[in-house]
Design a protein around this motif. Structure first.
Motif: not given
Length: 335
Positions: A187-197
């Protein structure tokens, strides 16, 4: 990223083979460069045309010749029917091979069978030992002496071995996963990637901690420590709210060279169980999907940092942050 950096990556980007950080940088360049955009569109069109092209299947005769020329494997003669194998009919096997590839292949068939028959010999010995006799026993005559019963027993044993191996692999992967990755880190990785995209990775843009820290007031039920670590190479860029492990959390955004570091901060008692594996351990550092992740506890808070930079960047940020927190900068300025 300029054209010289983007052009070698266009092929991989068109086929969706780049890691998320590289794909994002290439896409940003394509949107601002007409030449690279046209080249990318041509590559995507070519890729689509290749996928839509009709598939030509090689003739059976060509396949038989290629397979016959390969080194001997565990399989017996390749171009034989199941019926010929079941009745151990070597002449029939040789005849079928001759029909597919000529007399040379037929001459090689007995030798290929002998070289590939060690597995059959071992299975026969194992079955006889299991049955308790050399020719009869618990399995009865058909299994011990050959024929269709023995072929069925071989197939059953092979299926059993494959099933046991598959179970062992699944159990091993499941036992290792909690020590490395948990649903929380996914979930942490998904949150970070979602914010960058999304391009909205910062809600409050400021390098001043006195602007960022008060912004969280009223938006969270806790007050996260905020430090500007520009002197150590980690410049504060701002902060945002995110939703992680079923709760709102503060995210501090730092810049390290050309890399973004997201630091998630929440009280130690919150989401502690979700961040741990079934063995209760929380890894101090790990890598997941090309991202470096670090975890530590300080000032009653749990800190999780993630970036596409090397792991030593997170080690440096942790050291600098803990040093500032130990120095009591917030308490000193408040006094």
């Amino acid at each position: 990223m300029d054209c010289n950096e983007a052009r070698p990556l266009l092929d991989a980007n068109a086929d969706h083979e780049l890691p998320a950080p590289d794909a994002r940088r290439v896409q940003q360049h394509i949107e601002s460069c007409d030449d690279c955009r046209r080249a990318s569109e041509n590559l995507r069109a070519l890729s689509g045309a290749l996928r839509a092209a009709p598939y030509h299947r090689a003739p059976k005769l060509l396949r038989a010749r290629i397979v016959a020329g390969l080194p001997a494997t565990l399989d017996e003669a390749p171009a034989v029917s199941a019926a010929a194998v079941a009745r151990n009919d070597a002449p029939a096997q040789a005849g079928e091979i001759a029909a597919a590839g000529g007399p040379d292949l037929a001459a090689k068939a007995p030798r290929r069978q002998r070289r590939g028959s060690w597995l059959s010999t071992w299975l026969d010995s194992w079955l006889r030992g299991f049955s308790g006799s050399g020719g009869s026993g618990g399995f009865g005559g058909p299994v011990a002496t050959g024929g269709a019963g023995r072929m069925a027993a071989r197939g059953g044993l092979a299926a059993l071995v494959i099933a046991v191996c598959a179970v062992a692999v699944v159990v091993t992967l499941n036992l290792r996963r909690p020590a490395e990755f948990t649903p929380f880190t996914d979930e942490l990785v998904e949150s970070h990637v979602r914010a960058q995209i999304s391009g909205r990775d910062i809600d409050v843009i400021s390098t001043d901690r006195h602007t960022v820290k008060p912004w969280f007031n009223g938006r969270l039920d806790y007050s996260p420590p905020v430090e500007d670590l520009a002197a150590s190479g980690f410049a504060l860029q701002g902060g945002r709210l995110d939703y992680l492990a079923h709760q709102r959390v503060a995210v501090l955004v730092y810049r390290y060279g050309k890399h973004v570091i997201d630091v998630y901060v929440f009280p130690q008692t919150a989401s502690g169980g979700a961040a741990r594996g079934t063995d209760g351990a929380v890894p101090a550092a790990l890598a997941h999907d090309g991202y470096s992740i670090a975890h530590w506890d300080a000032e009653g808070m749990t800190w999780w940092a993630i970036t596409d930079a090397a792991p030593d960047a997170l080690s440096g940020l942790e050291t600098a942050l803990k040093a500032r927190l130990r120095g009591g900068s917030e308490r000193t300025e408040a006094g």
